[in-house]
Design a protein around this motif. Structure first.
Motif, PDB file in Angstrom:
ATOM      1  N   VAL A  23       0.860  -1.179   0.000  1.00  0.00           N
ATOM      2  CA  VAL A  23       0.000   0.000   0.000  1.00  0.00           C
ATOM      3  C   VAL A  23       0.901   1.235   0.000  1.00  0.00           C
ATOM      4  O   VAL A  23       1.839   1.312   0.795  1.00  0.00           O
ATOM      5  N   LYS A  25       1.149   5.769  -0.709  1.00  0.00           N
ATOM      6  CA  LYS A  25       0.451   7.040  -0.856  1.00  0.00           C
ATOM      7  C   LYS A  25       1.463   8.137  -1.099  1.00  0.00           C
ATOM      8  O   LYS A  25       2.499   8.199  -0.436  1.00  0.00           O
ATOM      9  N   THR A  42      -4.122  -5.809   4.720  1.00  0.00           N
ATOM     10  CA  THR A  42      -5.151  -5.305   3.814  1.00  0.00           C
ATOM     11  C   THR A  42      -4.833  -3.854   3.443  1.00  0.00           C
ATOM     12  O   THR A  42      -4.049  -3.186   4.126  1.00  0.00           O
ATOM     13  N   SER A  43      -5.459  -3.383   2.397  1.00  0.00           N
ATOM     14  CA  SER A  43      -5.275  -2.002   1.976  1.00  0.00           C
ATOM     15  C   SER A  43      -5.753  -1.031   3.050  1.00  0.00           C
ATOM     16  O   SER A  43      -5.117  -0.002   3.288  1.00  0.00           O
ATOM     17  N   GLU A  44      -6.864  -1.367   3.700  1.00  0.00           N
ATOM     18  CA  GLU A  44      -7.419  -0.487   4.734  1.00  0.00           C
ATOM     19  C   GLU A  44      -6.454  -0.341   5.909  1.00  0.00           C
ATOM     20  O   GLU A  44      -6.223   0.770   6.412  1.00  0.00           O
ATOM     21  N   ILE A  45      -5.884  -1.456   6.345  1.00  0.00           N
ATOM     22  CA  ILE A  45      -4.922  -1.411   7.458  1.00  0.00           C
ATOM     23  C   ILE A  45      -3.677  -0.646   7.039  1.00  0.00           C
ATOM     24  O   ILE A  45      -3.114   0.150   7.801  1.00  0.00           O
ATOM     25  N   GLN A  47      -3.482   1.835   4.949  1.00  0.00           N
ATOM     26  CA  GLN A  47      -3.769   3.263   4.961  1.00  0.00           C
ATOM     27  C   GLN A  47      -3.721   3.830   6.375  1.00  0.00           C
ATOM     28  O   GLN A  47      -3.298   4.980   6.586  1.00  0.00           O
ATOM     29  N   LEU A  48      -4.160   3.052   7.353  1.00  0.00           N
ATOM     30  CA  LEU A  48      -4.090   3.496   8.753  1.00  0.00           C
ATOM     31  C   LEU A  48      -2.641   3.660   9.188  1.00  0.00           C
ATOM     32  O   LEU A  48      -2.285   4.628   9.879  1.00  0.00           O
ATOM     33  N   SER A  51      -1.252   6.816   7.732  1.00  0.00           N
ATOM     34  CA  SER A  51      -1.722   7.982   8.494  1.00  0.00           C
ATOM     35  C   SER A  51      -0.880   8.198   9.747  1.00  0.00           C
ATOM     36  O   SER A  51      -0.563   9.341  10.110  1.00  0.00           O
TER      37      SER A  51
END
Length: 327
Positions: A23, A25, A42-45, A47-48, A51
């Motif tokens: 992942v 950014k 996962t992609s969601e984890i 991104q966290l 952040s």
């Protein structure tokens, strides 16, 4: 037969639980382009985690920024020649390490470079060479020996009025190190913090292969001349875009803080080191010292390797580096 199905099901669960994705950014931080990459379930984890890294980088910027009025660095600069300033342990230690690098590079790296008058312009507006006496005056307040540290009181004092410190040649690397340390603490197994060429990596790609970095050919920015595996930090600095020409002599945008004159003879420097902070500072140092003394000095640093490209395209490396040259 049921036992076979049960075992097969367990193998599927283990396989899926170990699946990882990359992942990344891209965003603007510290006045430059950052790309943060993590390997996560996962992609969601992922991104966290990114952040969390962004929050840490912004915290570092608020600490070391010389243009934010509320930063500790600004407070130090505003009290130059007036009084010592008590600072956090983190900033005190960063300044202490910076002074140590200054000593090891004979002043080629110096955070008091921020005291220099900005007499060189590399935006096309400069039409003649500055006079020698003007250049000499421009560095009158530069000198790491004018930074006084008090270990007991944890204070920083700039001895002369007009002195300033800045972390432009080490700050991005330090921020990359801090973000990496935070993500490792949170359990991120692998990733890359890329601060506009200041890269810090850890772990491997999901398929087990190492992260690799392409070294840009400074004579053709669209091509790479080498592809190298990296396990820690690598910083590439280039002088092939910002420079001026006077009397057929090329003057690049990295200024020698000891003399006020721009560095010459080098197009690109890449430094590999255990920490991005160190690689960042040493890349600038090689530019200022020049290729031969710079490479010689890098050979004396344990765990540090360097590739330098001269203005005529010649490639110089430290003794332990092997290039996978691309055709």
């Amino acid at each position: 037969m049921k036992r076979v199905y049960f075992i097969f099901a367990l193998l599927l669960i283990v396989t899926f639980s170990q699946a990882q994705v990359i992942v990344n950014k891209e965003l603007s931080l510290m006045g430059t382009d950052f790309t943060i990459t993590v390997v996560a379930p996962t992609s969601e984890i992922g991104q966290l985690y990114i952040s969390d890294a962004v929050t840490e980088i912004r915290r570092i910027e608020a600490l070391i920024s010389s243009w934010q009025e509320t930063s500790e660095t600004t407070f130090i600069n505003n009290n130059a020649g007036i009084q010592p300033v008590k600072v956090s342990v983190e900033l005190f230690n960063l300044i202490k390490r910076s002074i140590a690098i200054s000593k090891l590079t004979d002043g080629a790296f110096d955070i008091s470079y921020a005291s220099m008058d900005r007499i060189w312009k590399f935006d096309g507006s400069m039409k003649q060479m500055p006079r020698d006496e003007v250049i000499k005056i421009s560095v009158a307040n530069v000198g790491y020996n004018g930074i006084e540290l008090n270990e007991i009181d944890q204070t920083v004092f700039l001895k002369r009025e007009g002195m300033k410190i800045g972390f432009g040649a080490i700050g991005k690397g330090y921020a990359a190190d801090a973000a990496k340390a935070l993500l490792i603490q949170k359990g991120v197994a692998a990733g890359i913090i890329n601060a506009s060429g200041d890269m810090n990596t850890w772990g491997t790609q999901p398929n087990g292969s190492p992260w690799r970095v392409a070294i840009t050919n400074p004579l053709d920015n669209n091509k790479a001349f080498a592809l190298l595996p990296i396990t820690d930090a690598v910083v590439t600095s280039g002088n092939y875009e910002k420079f001026v020409m006077f009397n057929d002599i090329r003057y690049a945008h990295i200024i020698d803080p000891r003399t006020g004159y721009p560095s010459q003879g080098i197009l690109s420097v890449t430094v590999f080191a255990p920490k991005a902070e160190l690689a960042d500072a040493l890349a600038t140092s090689v530019f200022v010292m020049g290729i031969e003394p710079g490479i010689d000095r890098m050979n004396q640093f344990p765990g540090v390797e360097c590739i330098a490209i001269s203005t005529d395209g010649a490639i110089f490396t430290t003794k332990n580096i092997t290039l996978d040259l691309k055709k």
